[in-house]
Motif scaffolding. Structure first.
Motif, PDB file in Angstrom:
ATOM      1  N   GLY A 123     -24.742 -89.032  -1.812  1.00  0.00           N
ATOM      2  CA  GLY A 123     -25.501 -89.163  -0.578  1.00  0.00           C
ATOM      3  C   GLY A 123     -24.936 -90.162   0.397  1.00  0.00           C
ATOM      4  N   ALA A 124     -24.568 -91.344  -0.105  1.00  0.00           N
ATOM      5  CA  ALA A 124     -23.992 -92.384   0.752  1.00  0.00           C
ATOM      6  C   ALA A 124     -22.710 -92.893   0.111  1.00  0.00           C
ATOM      7  N   ILE A 125     -21.635 -92.845   0.840  1.00  0.00           N
ATOM      8  CA  ILE A 125     -20.377 -93.424   0.362  1.00  0.00           C
ATOM      9  C   ILE A 125     -20.225 -94.773   1.058  1.00  0.00           C
ATOM     10  N   ASP A 126     -20.369 -95.837   0.247  1.00  0.00           N
ATOM     11  CA  ASP A 126     -20.422 -97.192   0.789  1.00  0.00           C
ATOM     12  C   ASP A 126     -19.726 -98.156  -0.160  1.00  0.00           C
ATOM     13  N   GLU A 127     -19.989 -99.428  -0.010  1.00  0.00           N
ATOM     14  CA  GLU A 127     -19.336-100.425  -0.858  1.00  0.00           C
ATOM     15  C   GLU A 127     -19.683-100.220  -2.329  1.00  0.00           C
ATOM     16  N   GLN A 128     -20.913 -99.761  -2.613  1.00  0.00           N
ATOM     17  CA  GLN A 128     -21.290 -99.503  -4.007  1.00  0.00           C
ATOM     18  C   GLN A 128     -20.430 -98.391  -4.606  1.00  0.00           C
ATOM     19  N   THR A 129     -20.082 -97.417  -3.801  1.00  0.00           N
ATOM     20  CA  THR A 129     -19.220 -96.328  -4.278  1.00  0.00           C
ATOM     21  C   THR A 129     -17.899 -96.893  -4.797  1.00  0.00           C
ATOM     22  N   LEU A 130     -17.346 -97.849  -4.053  1.00  0.00           N
ATOM     23  CA  LEU A 130     -16.040 -98.404  -4.410  1.00  0.00           C
ATOM     24  C   LEU A 130     -16.088 -99.219  -5.691  1.00  0.00           C
ATOM     25  N   ARG A 131     -17.290 -99.581  -6.152  1.00  0.00           N
ATOM     26  CA  ARG A 131     -17.423-100.378  -7.372  1.00  0.00           C
ATOM     27  C   ARG A 131     -17.520 -99.509  -8.627  1.00  0.00           C
ATOM     28  N   GLY A 132     -17.140 -98.238  -8.507  1.00  0.00           N
ATOM     29  CA  GLY A 132     -17.035 -97.410  -9.696  1.00  0.00           C
ATOM     30  C   GLY A 132     -18.089 -96.343  -9.845  1.00  0.00           C
ATOM     31  N   LYS A 133     -18.761 -95.980  -8.757  1.00  0.00           N
ATOM     32  CA  LYS A 133     -19.746 -94.906  -8.856  1.00  0.00           C
ATOM     33  C   LYS A 133     -19.053 -93.555  -8.984  1.00  0.00           C
ATOM     34  N   ALA A 134     -19.846 -92.497  -9.036  1.00  0.00           N
ATOM     35  CA  ALA A 134     -19.332 -91.184  -9.423  1.00  0.00           C
ATOM     36  C   ALA A 134     -18.116 -90.711  -8.619  1.00  0.00           C
ATOM     37  N   PRO A 135     -18.109 -90.752  -7.287  1.00  0.00           N
ATOM     38  CA  PRO A 135     -16.935 -90.228  -6.576  1.00  0.00           C
ATOM     39  C   PRO A 135     -15.628 -90.931  -6.931  1.00  0.00           C
ATOM     40  N   VAL A 136     -15.688 -92.255  -7.090  1.00  0.00           N
ATOM     41  CA  VAL A 136     -14.473 -92.983  -7.459  1.00  0.00           C
ATOM     42  C   VAL A 136     -14.065 -92.657  -8.895  1.00  0.00           C
ATOM     43  N   GLY A 137     -15.021 -92.477  -9.770  1.00  0.00           N
ATOM     44  CA  GLY A 137     -14.704 -92.074 -11.142  1.00  0.00           C
ATOM     45  C   GLY A 137     -14.059 -90.702 -11.187  1.00  0.00           C
ATOM     46  N   VAL A 138     -14.578 -89.782 -10.390  1.00  0.00           N
ATOM     47  CA  VAL A 138     -13.988 -88.444 -10.315  1.00  0.00           C
ATOM     48  C   VAL A 138     -12.563 -88.533  -9.771  1.00  0.00           C
ATOM     49  N   ALA A 139     -12.376 -89.341  -8.715  1.00  0.00           N
ATOM     50  CA  ALA A 139     -11.043 -89.472  -8.130  1.00  0.00           C
ATOM     51  C   ALA A 139     -10.048 -90.042  -9.129  1.00  0.00           C
ATOM     52  N   ALA A 140     -10.471 -91.028  -9.903  1.00  0.00           N
ATOM     53  CA  ALA A 140      -9.583 -91.621 -10.905  1.00  0.00           C
ATOM     54  C   ALA A 140      -9.193 -90.599 -11.959  1.00  0.00           C
ATOM     55  N   ALA A 141     -10.167 -89.799 -12.397  1.00  0.00           N
ATOM     56  CA  ALA A 141      -9.869 -88.787 -13.415  1.00  0.00           C
ATOM     57  C   ALA A 141      -8.946 -87.704 -12.859  1.00  0.00           C
ATOM     58  N   ALA A 142      -9.162 -87.290 -11.608  1.00  0.00           N
ATOM     59  CA  ALA A 142      -8.319 -86.257 -11.006  1.00  0.00           C
ATOM     60  C   ALA A 142      -6.903 -86.756 -10.775  1.00  0.00           C
ATOM     61  N   ALA A 143      -6.766 -88.049 -10.469  1.00  0.00           N
ATOM     62  CA  ALA A 143      -5.438 -88.616 -10.228  1.00  0.00           C
ATOM     63  C   ALA A 143      -4.545 -88.480 -11.448  1.00  0.00           C
ATOM     64  N   GLY A 144      -5.138 -88.542 -12.623  1.00  0.00           N
ATOM     65  CA  GLY A 144      -4.352 -88.382 -13.841  1.00  0.00           C
ATOM     66  C   GLY A 144      -3.733 -87.010 -13.981  1.00  0.00           C
ATOM     67  N   HIS A 145      -4.222 -86.050 -13.211  1.00  0.00           N
ATOM     68  CA  HIS A 145      -3.695 -84.687 -13.242  1.00  0.00           C
ATOM     69  C   HIS A 145      -2.935 -84.351 -11.953  1.00  0.00           C
ATOM     70  N   GLY A 146      -2.840 -85.319 -11.069  1.00  0.00           N
ATOM     71  CA  GLY A 146      -2.128 -85.078  -9.814  1.00  0.00           C
ATOM     72  C   GLY A 146      -2.839 -84.153  -8.859  1.00  0.00           C
ATOM     73  N   VAL A 147      -4.163 -84.064  -8.973  1.00  0.00           N
ATOM     74  CA  VAL A 147      -4.936 -83.174  -8.101  1.00  0.00           C
ATOM     75  C   VAL A 147      -5.585 -83.999  -6.995  1.00  0.00           C
ATOM     76  N   PRO A 148      -5.394 -83.626  -5.719  1.00  0.00           N
ATOM     77  CA  PRO A 148      -5.986 -84.395  -4.616  1.00  0.00           C
ATOM     78  C   PRO A 148      -7.506 -84.264  -4.588  1.00  0.00           C
ATOM     79  N   VAL A 149      -8.138 -85.280  -3.998  1.00  0.00           N
ATOM     80  CA  VAL A 149      -9.603 -85.354  -3.971  1.00  0.00           C
ATOM     81  C   VAL A 149     -10.080 -85.608  -2.547  1.00  0.00           C
ATOM     82  N   VAL A 150     -11.085 -84.855  -2.104  1.00  0.00           N
ATOM     83  CA  VAL A 150     -11.822 -85.165  -0.884  1.00  0.00           C
ATOM     84  C   VAL A 150     -13.290 -85.287  -1.260  1.00  0.00           C
ATOM     85  N   ALA A 151     -14.069 -85.889  -0.365  1.00  0.00           N
ATOM     86  CA  ALA A 151     -15.476 -86.125  -0.682  1.00  0.00           C
ATOM     87  C   ALA A 151     -16.368 -85.685   0.463  1.00  0.00           C
ATOM     88  N   VAL A 152     -17.601 -85.302   0.100  1.00  0.00           N
ATOM     89  CA  VAL A 152     -18.658 -85.033   1.067  1.00  0.00           C
ATOM     90  C   VAL A 152     -19.771 -86.044   0.837  1.00  0.00           C
TER      91      VAL A 152
END
Length: 385
Positions: A301-330
């Protein structure tokens, strides 16, 4: 071009569940092959997310945080090592389950323990306990009582519900505790139980606690930790000599999660605390779905400073990076810049407020607006990959 798109969003709080977010994004992408994979970090919406990935929903009735019966659900799946049950504290003991208004001193986690007991009676060998959105600050006392732990005052009477009552705790008897299962706590909260960064001080006011209430709750949690430290068969929790030092289990990261339910799970259930989003991505087989993917769309719902502290979108991005797949967010709105997001592995962010500045309309019309954003993502990221 070939390859599928993995759609792995968290919920848009107050607007759409994570499966609904995924469905609207998929609709907006049109005929692009997709794998909807709703996610959560252990808080509200965790059960919905894992049910969407193939778990089975189980519904029952438990004691709500203010003592009134409430409907609650958890999710189960049979695995080679035994049945796994995913239990979301917010389902039983969350703020949304309060029926009589905020109750900072008396709210209980008992219903969460009843969910655990129900799952174990029906064959669960491992409990994944998601913490977040709790209404209580009772150190997991109610949860423990529901599982057979006796919390007694000096007269041998069972304590009433809530964190305030813990000030009268004299004896803990865990001899009849329900056994035969393991517990993994999925939480990204790193607060200890006690002190200025503890459960009462940080989260008590969010649950209606006044400064005086916070002092009462802190004293109750300190007493719980002190008695646990000196009760035979329980791991050391805290030393108690005048001011309570946040030592032992009480000082561990995550002990203060969900009003101290993290502490209760560690002490009474021998739980292991794991990062919420990382563990839940494992549960929904995220890595397996990365094979052949060309893009991941995550969000919340809100991508903010809390997101950068390890919430779901950043966790997804970290996992996808291990496979070399780019990530965008809504998201509904965002308050962090492109550079910070790119450092976190998110290539671009698309907010509802980019196309509809009226926040109330964004909440009310989130689904159709998400579909419009998804069409933009398709045009900007899928036609050139």
């Amino acid at each position: 071009m070939t390859g599928h798109v993995v759609i792995a969003p968290d919920k848009f709080r107050g607007s759409l569940t994570s499966p609904e977010v995924a469905a609207h994004v998929a609709a907006g992408l049109g005929d692009v092959p997709v794998v909807p994979l709703p996610v959560a970090d252990g808080g509200d919406g965790t059960v919905d997310a894992v049910v969407a990935s193939g778990f089975t929903r189980v519904e029952t009735e438990v004691t709500g945080p203010d003592g009134t019966p409430v409907p609650a659900a958890y999710a189960v799946r049979d695995e080679p090592g035994g049945r796994v049950a995913v239990i979301e504290l917010a389902e039983a003991s969350g703020l949304r389950r309060l029926q009589r208004g905020l109750a900072p001193l008396t709210a209980t986690s008992r219903g969460t323990g009843e969910l655990i007991a129900h799952a174990v009676r029906h064959g669960a060998a491992r409990i994944v306990l998601g913490l977040g959105g709790s209404a209580c600050t009772d150190g997991g006392a109610g949860m423990a009582q529901a599982l057979g732990v006796r919390l007694l005052d000096a007269g041998g009477n069972e304590l009433p519900p809530g964190g305030a009552a813990l000030r009268d705790l004299h004896t803990i008897d865990a001899s009849d505790r329900l056994r035969g299962f393991e517990v993994v706590v999925a939480s990204d909260v790193d607060n200890p139980l006690l002190g200025p960064y503890g459960a009462a001080a940080v989260y008590g006011p969010q649950k209606g606690a006044s400064p005086g209430d916070v002092a009462v709750l802190e004293a109750g949690l300190a007493r719980l930790a002190a008695v646990a430290a000196h009760t035979h068969g329980l791991p050391g929790a805290a030393e108690h000599d005048g001011p309570v030092g946040a030592m032992g289990v009480a000082g561990r990261e995550g002990a203060g999660a969900a009003g101290g339910v993290g502490f209760g799970a560690l002490v009474f259930l021998g739980a292991e605390i794991r990062p919420g989003i990382g563990y839940l991505l494992d549960l929904v087989d995220f890595d397996r779905h990365m094979a052949g993917a060309r893009l991941v769309i995550t969000g919340e719902g809100a991508i903010d400073e809390q997101t950068l502290r390890g919430k779901a979108p950043v966790g997804v991005a970290a996992a996808a990076a291990g496979h070399g797949v780019p990530v965008v967010a809504v998201c509904g709105r965002r308050t962090v810049g492109d550079d910070e997001l790119k450092k976190a592995g998110i290539e671009a962010v698309y907010a509802l407020t980019d196309i509809e500045p009226d926040v109330a309309r964004c909440v009310a019309e989130a689904g159709p607006l998400l579909e419009r954003l998804a069409r933009r993502i398709a045009a900007e990221h899928l036609t050139r990959r």
